[in-house]
Enzyme design. Structure first.
Site, PDB file in Angstrom:
ATOM      1  N   ASP A  40       0.837  -1.206   0.000  1.00 22.37           N
ATOM      2  CA  ASP A  40       0.000   0.000   0.000  1.00 22.37           C
ATOM      3  C   ASP A  40       0.877   1.263   0.000  1.00 22.37           C
ATOM      4  O   ASP A  40       2.054   1.221   0.348  1.00 22.37           O
ATOM      5  CB  ASP A  40      -0.863   0.054   1.263  1.00 22.37           C
ATOM      6  CG  ASP A  40      -1.870  -1.081   1.329  1.00 22.37           C
ATOM      7  OD1 ASP A  40      -1.951  -1.874   0.375  1.00 22.37           O
ATOM      8  OD2 ASP A  40      -2.581  -1.158   2.354  1.00 22.37           O
ATOM      9  N   HIS A  46       3.878  -2.187   2.925  1.00 24.47           N
ATOM     10  CA  HIS A  46       3.774  -0.815   2.395  1.00 24.47           C
ATOM     11  C   HIS A  46       5.038  -0.425   1.644  1.00 24.47           C
ATOM     12  O   HIS A  46       6.121  -0.451   2.233  1.00 24.47           O
ATOM     13  CB  HIS A  46       3.528   0.167   3.545  1.00 24.47           C
ATOM     14  CG  HIS A  46       2.227  -0.077   4.249  1.00 24.47           C
ATOM     15  ND1 HIS A  46       2.054  -1.129   5.121  1.00 24.47           N
ATOM     16  CD2 HIS A  46       1.048   0.569   4.179  1.00 24.47           C
ATOM     17  CE1 HIS A  46       0.800  -1.112   5.568  1.00 24.47           C
ATOM     18  NE2 HIS A  46       0.173  -0.094   5.013  1.00 24.47           N
TER      19      HIS A  46
HETATM   20 ZN   LIG Z   1      -2.447   3.123   3.284  1.00 24.59          ZN
END
Ligand SMILES: [Zn+2]
Length: 241
Positions: free
Chosen positions: A55, A198
């Site tokens: 992400d 991430h």
């Molecule tokens: Zn996020």
């Protein structure tokens, strides 16, 4: 009404409030909640396949993630923020060109709770357009920032033909050390698992994602050794497509 009966009624009402607060907390943030829109949180348990997801990208460090994945020929799914794609369009395109899937992670990474449907739609629609313009692919998967879903999202997802994706296990790679991230993910993995990491840090430019890089370097060979096959979200959820 006698005092005892009143107290019993008050307690029952209190329990009702607690139960509905707990339900709302799960509905908004629960990984298996589909209350605010269709959402998946894992694939089939029948196949030894998993999906790595990233992400908050693209970021300046995303190419380092691509290098590691490429060295093991492992595909992943990147949930990108529209604002980051606008900042680093070439990196977004490189993700797509390397054969990875790209999903929608909103434009500006806001918390959707208490926001109007119009705002949510603008965030998702704009990101669809930016990703399509910059990479040539239109996302069909969406991951809510902070995992927070809200009223109105269901209609927006339907209009944009997006299916929500949460995760089976999340690495907390923005706050833990690599040892702990690897331990969490390796400990929580199972057939069909969706792992969340991430490659950016919200909208920050030039973020430090050293922990993520170190975790991916250790995790990928570990899970390959355990016989797991890495797939994009699309393949994991719809293996016959
Ligand atoms: Zn996020």
């Amino acid at each position: 009404m006698d005092a005892q009966r009143r107290r019993r009624l008050e307690m029952a009402a209190g329990a009702g409030v607690c139960a509905s607060a707990a339900f709302m907390a799960w509905a908004v943030r629960g990984r298996s909640s589909g209350v605010f829109g269709p959402s998946v949180w894992r694939g089939s348990r029948d196949r030894r396949a998993i999906a790595l997801t990233f992400d908050d990208g693209p970021s300046e460090q995303t190419p380092e993630i691509l290098k590691i994945l490429n060295s093991y020929s492992v595909p992943a799914t990147f949930f990108q923020c529209g604002a980051n794609v606008e900042r680093l369009p070439d990196v977004a395109r490189a993700v797509h060109d390397a054969g990875h899937a790209i999903g929608n992670h909103s434009f500006s990474h806001p918390m959707f709770s208490f926001e109007r449907q119009r705002f949510i739609e603008r965030e998702l629609r704009l990101t669809q357009e930016i990703i399509e313009h910059r990479t040539g692919t239109r996302p069909v998967w969406f991951r809510a920032p902070y995992g927070v879903r809200w009223f109105g999202l269901s209609r927006v997802q339907r209009r944009l033909r997006l299916t929500g994706v949460t995760w089976t296990v999340i690495g907390y790679d923005w706050k833990l050390k690599a040892d702990a991230v690897v331990r969490r993910l390796a400990g929580g993995v199972s057939n069909g698992a969706i792992l969340c990491l991430h490659d950016g840090r919200e909208l920050r430019a030039n973020p430090d994602i050293g922990v993520t890089l170190e975790s991916v370097r250790r995790l990928v060979p570990l899970l390959l050794d355990q016989g797991y096959k890495f797939e994009t979200i699309g393949r994991l959820i719809c293996p016959n497509n």
